[in-house]
Design a protein around this motif. Structure first.
Motif, PDB file in Angstrom:
ATOM      1  N   ARG A   1     -30.661  -0.948  33.308  1.00 41.18           N
ATOM      2  CA  ARG A   1     -31.876  -1.668  33.693  1.00 41.18           C
ATOM      3  C   ARG A   1     -31.709  -2.206  35.103  1.00 41.18           C
ATOM      4  NH1 ARG A   1     -30.686  -6.989  33.845  1.00 41.18           N
ATOM      5  NH2 ARG A   1     -29.119  -7.857  32.455  1.00 41.18           N
ATOM      6  N   SER A   2     -32.780  -2.755  35.652  1.00 43.35           N
ATOM      7  CA  SER A   2     -32.710  -3.422  36.949  1.00 43.35           C
ATOM      8  C   SER A   2     -32.323  -4.884  36.713  1.00 43.35           C
ATOM      9  CB  SER A   2     -34.065  -3.325  37.664  1.00 43.35           C
ATOM     10  OG  SER A   2     -35.026  -4.128  36.981  1.00 43.35           O
ATOM     11  N   GLN A   3     -32.545  -5.734  37.683  1.00 50.23           N
ATOM     12  CA  GLN A   3     -32.256  -7.170  37.517  1.00 50.23           C
ATOM     13  C   GLN A   3     -33.117  -7.797  36.427  1.00 50.23           C
ATOM     14  OE1 GLN A   3     -29.782  -8.820  38.936  1.00 50.23           O
ATOM     15  NE2 GLN A   3     -29.154  -7.002  40.067  1.00 50.23           N
ATOM     16  N   ASP A   4     -34.274  -7.224  36.164  1.00 46.26           N
ATOM     17  CA  ASP A   4     -35.172  -7.717  35.122  1.00 46.26           C
ATOM     18  C   ASP A   4     -34.632  -7.274  33.760  1.00 46.26           C
ATOM     19  OD1 ASP A   4     -37.214  -8.258  33.316  1.00 46.26           O
ATOM     20  OD2 ASP A   4     -38.752  -7.154  34.424  1.00 46.26           O
ATOM     21  N   PRO A   5     -34.292  -8.205  32.887  1.00 46.43           N
ATOM     22  CA  PRO A   5     -33.746  -7.835  31.571  1.00 46.43           C
ATOM     23  C   PRO A   5     -34.685  -6.947  30.743  1.00 46.43           C
ATOM     24  CG  PRO A   5     -33.524 -10.190  31.937  1.00 46.43           C
ATOM     25  CD  PRO A   5     -34.362  -9.654  33.059  1.00 46.43           C
ATOM     26  N   ASN A   6     -35.973  -6.989  31.035  1.00 48.22           N
ATOM     27  CA  ASN A   6     -36.964  -6.223  30.286  1.00 48.22           C
ATOM     28  C   ASN A   6     -37.400  -4.957  31.025  1.00 48.22           C
ATOM     29  OD1 ASN A   6     -37.112  -8.195  28.142  1.00 48.22           O
ATOM     30  ND2 ASN A   6     -38.207  -9.481  29.588  1.00 48.22           N
ATOM     31  N   SER A   7     -36.474  -4.335  31.742  1.00 51.33           N
ATOM     32  CA  SER A   7     -36.822  -3.159  32.546  1.00 51.33           C
ATOM     33  C   SER A   7     -36.141  -1.866  32.097  1.00 51.33           C
ATOM     34  CB  SER A   7     -36.496  -3.424  34.017  1.00 51.33           C
ATOM     35  OG  SER A   7     -35.095  -3.614  34.178  1.00 51.33           O
ATOM     36  N   ALA A   8     -35.448  -1.877  30.967  1.00 51.01           N
ATOM     37  CA  ALA A   8     -34.831  -0.636  30.478  1.00 51.01           C
ATOM     38  C   ALA A   8     -35.933   0.353  30.122  1.00 51.01           C
ATOM     39  CB  ALA A   8     -33.948  -0.914  29.276  1.00 51.01           C
ATOM     40  N   ASN A   9     -35.660   1.636  30.368  1.00 48.37           N
ATOM     41  CA  ASN A   9     -36.672   2.647  30.101  1.00 48.37           C
ATOM     42  C   ASN A   9     -36.043   3.883  29.471  1.00 48.37           C
ATOM     43  OD1 ASN A   9     -38.466   5.020  30.748  1.00 48.37           O
ATOM     44  ND2 ASN A   9     -39.798   3.336  31.371  1.00 48.37           N
ATOM     45  N   SER A  10     -35.353   4.699  30.270  1.00 45.44           N
ATOM     46  CA  SER A  10     -34.764   5.934  29.754  1.00 45.44           C
ATOM     47  C   SER A  10     -33.281   6.056  30.085  1.00 45.44           C
ATOM     48  CB  SER A  10     -35.493   7.151  30.320  1.00 45.44           C
ATOM     49  OG  SER A  10     -35.339   7.215  31.733  1.00 45.44           O
ATOM     50  N   GLN A  11     -32.824   5.333  31.093  1.00 45.92           N
ATOM     51  CA  GLN A  11     -31.441   5.474  31.533  1.00 45.92           C
ATOM     52  C   GLN A  11     -30.474   4.730  30.608  1.00 45.92           C
ATOM     53  OE1 GLN A  11     -30.569   5.136  35.751  1.00 45.92           O
ATOM     54  NE2 GLN A  11     -32.779   5.131  36.168  1.00 45.92           N
ATOM     55  N   PHE A  12     -29.293   5.322  30.448  1.00 47.31           N
ATOM     56  CA  PHE A  12     -28.258   4.702  29.627  1.00 47.31           C
ATOM     57  C   PHE A  12     -26.896   5.018  30.211  1.00 47.31           C
ATOM     58  CE2 PHE A  12     -29.108   8.856  27.785  1.00 47.31           C
ATOM     59  CZ  PHE A  12     -27.847   9.359  27.455  1.00 47.31           C
ATOM     60  N   PHE A  13     -25.889   4.336  29.688  1.00 48.64           N
ATOM     61  CA  PHE A  13     -24.524   4.549  30.162  1.00 48.64           C
ATOM     62  C   PHE A  13     -23.562   4.534  28.990  1.00 48.64           C
ATOM     63  CE2 PHE A  13     -25.636   0.076  30.563  1.00 48.64           C
ATOM     64  CZ  PHE A  13     -24.577  -0.597  29.970  1.00 48.64           C
ATOM     65  N   ILE A  14     -22.433   5.219  29.196  1.00 51.03           N
ATOM     66  CA  ILE A  14     -21.361   5.282  28.204  1.00 51.03           C
ATOM     67  C   ILE A  14     -20.133   4.642  28.825  1.00 51.03           C
ATOM     68  CG2 ILE A  14     -19.917   6.786  26.764  1.00 51.03           C
ATOM     69  CD1 ILE A  14     -22.157   8.942  27.063  1.00 51.03           C
ATOM     70  N   MET A  15     -19.553   3.694  28.122  1.00 51.99           N
ATOM     71  CA  MET A  15     -18.410   2.941  28.647  1.00 51.99           C
ATOM     72  C   MET A  15     -17.111   3.739  28.539  1.00 51.99           C
ATOM     73  SD  MET A  15     -19.755   0.053  29.604  1.00 51.99           S
ATOM     74  CE  MET A  15     -18.346  -1.037  29.809  1.00 51.99           C
ATOM     75  N   PHE A  16     -16.344   3.766  29.650  1.00 49.75           N
ATOM     76  CA  PHE A  16     -14.996   4.334  29.643  1.00 49.75           C
ATOM     77  C   PHE A  16     -13.984   3.312  29.138  1.00 49.75           C
ATOM     78  CE2 PHE A  16     -16.570   6.925  33.402  1.00 49.75           C
ATOM     79  CZ  PHE A  16     -16.626   8.122  32.713  1.00 49.75           C
ATOM     80  N   ALA A  17     -14.306   2.035  29.278  1.00 50.59           N
ATOM     81  CA  ALA A  17     -13.380   0.947  28.952  1.00 50.59           C
ATOM     82  C   ALA A  17     -14.203  -0.258  28.500  1.00 50.59           C
ATOM     83  CB  ALA A  17     -12.544   0.592  30.187  1.00 50.59           C
ATOM     84  N   PRO A  18     -13.567  -1.259  27.899  1.00 49.65           N
ATOM     85  CA  PRO A  18     -14.302  -2.469  27.528  1.00 49.65           C
ATOM     86  C   PRO A  18     -14.955  -3.121  28.740  1.00 49.65           C
ATOM     87  CG  PRO A  18     -12.117  -2.467  26.536  1.00 49.65           C
ATOM     88  CD  PRO A  18     -12.158  -1.326  27.509  1.00 49.65           C
ATOM     89  N   GLY A  19     -16.094  -3.750  28.512  1.00 50.66           N
ATOM     90  CA  GLY A  19     -16.819  -4.451  29.576  1.00 50.66           C
ATOM     91  C   GLY A  19     -17.426  -5.730  29.039  1.00 50.66           C
ATOM     92  N   ASP A  20     -16.562  -6.682  28.713  1.00 51.34           N
ATOM     93  CA  ASP A  20     -17.022  -7.940  28.116  1.00 51.34           C
ATOM     94  C   ASP A  20     -18.080  -8.647  28.950  1.00 51.34           C
ATOM     95  OD1 ASP A  20     -15.246  -7.428  26.079  1.00 51.34           O
ATOM     96  OD2 ASP A  20     -13.731  -8.840  26.786  1.00 51.34           O
ATOM     97  N   PHE A  21     -18.046  -8.472  30.256  1.00 52.25           N
ATOM     98  CA  PHE A  21     -19.006  -9.136  31.137  1.00 52.25           C
ATOM     99  C   PHE A  21     -20.439  -8.646  30.914  1.00 52.25           C
ATOM    100  CE2 PHE A  21     -17.310  -5.451  33.218  1.00 52.25           C
ATOM    101  CZ  PHE A  21     -18.387  -4.853  33.846  1.00 52.25           C
ATOM    102  N   LEU A  22     -20.602  -7.524  30.197  1.00 54.23           N
ATOM    103  CA  LEU A  22     -21.930  -6.996  29.881  1.00 54.23           C
ATOM    104  C   LEU A  22     -22.477  -7.555  28.564  1.00 54.23           C
ATOM    105  CD1 LEU A  22     -21.332  -3.220  30.728  1.00 54.23           C
ATOM    106  CD2 LEU A  22     -22.427  -4.941  32.165  1.00 54.23           C
ATOM    107  N   ASN A  23     -21.603  -8.140  27.740  1.00 51.78           N
ATOM    108  CA  ASN A  23     -22.007  -8.623  26.415  1.00 51.78           C
ATOM    109  C   ASN A  23     -23.170  -9.607  26.521  1.00 51.78           C
ATOM    110  OD1 ASN A  23     -19.926  -7.106  25.389  1.00 51.78           O
ATOM    111  ND2 ASN A  23     -18.591  -8.842  24.948  1.00 51.78           N
ATOM    112  N   GLY A  24     -24.213  -9.351  25.732  1.00 49.94           N
ATOM    113  CA  GLY A  24     -25.373 -10.218  25.714  1.00 49.94           C
ATOM    114  C   GLY A  24     -26.265 -10.092  26.937  1.00 49.94           C
ATOM    115  N   GLN A  25     -25.928  -9.192  27.864  1.00 46.20           N
ATOM    116  CA  GLN A  25     -26.694  -9.013  29.095  1.00 46.20           C
ATOM    117  C   GLN A  25     -27.429  -7.665  29.143  1.00 46.20           C
ATOM    118  OE1 GLN A  25     -26.713 -11.613  31.394  1.00 46.20           O
ATOM    119  NE2 GLN A  25     -25.537 -12.625  29.802  1.00 46.20           N
ATOM    120  N   TYR A  26     -26.941  -6.715  28.363  1.00 44.67           N
ATOM    121  CA  TYR A  26     -27.519  -5.374  28.309  1.00 44.67           C
ATOM    122  C   TYR A  26     -27.674  -4.976  26.853  1.00 44.67           C
ATOM    123  CZ  TYR A  26     -26.835  -4.824  33.304  1.00 44.67           C
ATOM    124  OH  TYR A  26     -26.918  -4.978  34.655  1.00 44.67           O
ATOM    125  N   THR A  27     -28.660  -4.131  26.571  1.00 47.78           N
ATOM    126  CA  THR A  27     -28.930  -3.687  25.210  1.00 47.78           C
ATOM    127  C   THR A  27     -27.950  -2.594  24.798  1.00 47.78           C
ATOM    128  OG1 THR A  27     -31.279  -4.231  25.417  1.00 47.78           O
ATOM    129  CG2 THR A  27     -30.680  -2.624  23.721  1.00 47.78           C
TER     130      THR A  27
END
Length: 186
Positions: free
Chosen positions: A121-147
């Motif tokens: 998503r962009s800076q707007d939490p409600n801007s997810a559309n079609s793009q996604f990502f797959i994590m290579f490693a843990p990313g605790d800093f994303l918890n609760g910030q991205y769907t």
């Protein structure tokens, strides 16, 4: 007659369960083999439905992994600018979405670990559309910030082979790898 009805009802229940279970997965064919993602319909029902609809329509086929950062994640899903077979725009890849409206955030307690699939998503939490990502490693800093939409349940070794991008250019990839074909189910 009642036994026949009961047998039919049982067969129908089994068939419905099998279809529902198949629908809770996406399979991404990469150049090095398949990646199966178990979708989390409880944590992100709207995002999961969007991904399944785009996959079923063939929208994810041939879409580039336009941003890939070693030790972090591989991002894809820009169906507007990322289709390597039809209208790919390297400079715009990562800025587009789909013809559908953006989705409201569906944040959860599900942590970002190796193999977790999240919505970009962009800076707007409600801007997810079609793009996604797959994590290579843990990313605790994303918890609760991205769907979180799911997790890789097989084929992570194929994700690990995706071409990495330029660290100096925020992971932008020259001549990127692609999702060859994306289907709903295993």
């Amino acid at each position: 007659m009642n036994i026949l009805r009961l047998a039919f009802a049982g067969a129908l229940l089994l068939a419905t369960t099998a279809v529902a279970q198949a629908a809770d997965f996406l399979t991404i064919q990469l150049k090095d083999g398949p990646v199966v993602i178990e979708l989390d319909t409880k944590a992100a029902p709207k995002h999961v439905e969007r991904m399944k609809a785009l996959a079923a329509a063939g929208e994810y086929d041939n879409v580039a992994f336009h941003r890939v950062i070693e030790g972090f994640m591989a991002q894809t899903g820009d169906v507007q600018y990322g289709d390597l077979a039809d209208g790919y725009q390297a400079q715009a890849a990562g800025t587009g979405g789909s013809s559908q409206p953006d989705l409201p955030a569906e944040f959860s307690e599900v942590p970002f670990q190796r193999g977790t699939v999240g919505m970009a998503r962009s800076q707007d939490p409600n801007s997810a559309n079609s793009q996604f990502f797959i994590m290579f490693a843990p990313g605790d800093f994303l918890n609760g910030q991205y769907t979180v939409v799911g997790k890789v349940v097989s084929g992570m070794e194929n994700v690990d082979k995706i071409k990495r991008g330029d660290d100096a250019n925020n992971g932008s990839v020259t001549d990127p790898d692609r999702m060859v074909k994306v289907t709903v189910g295993k």
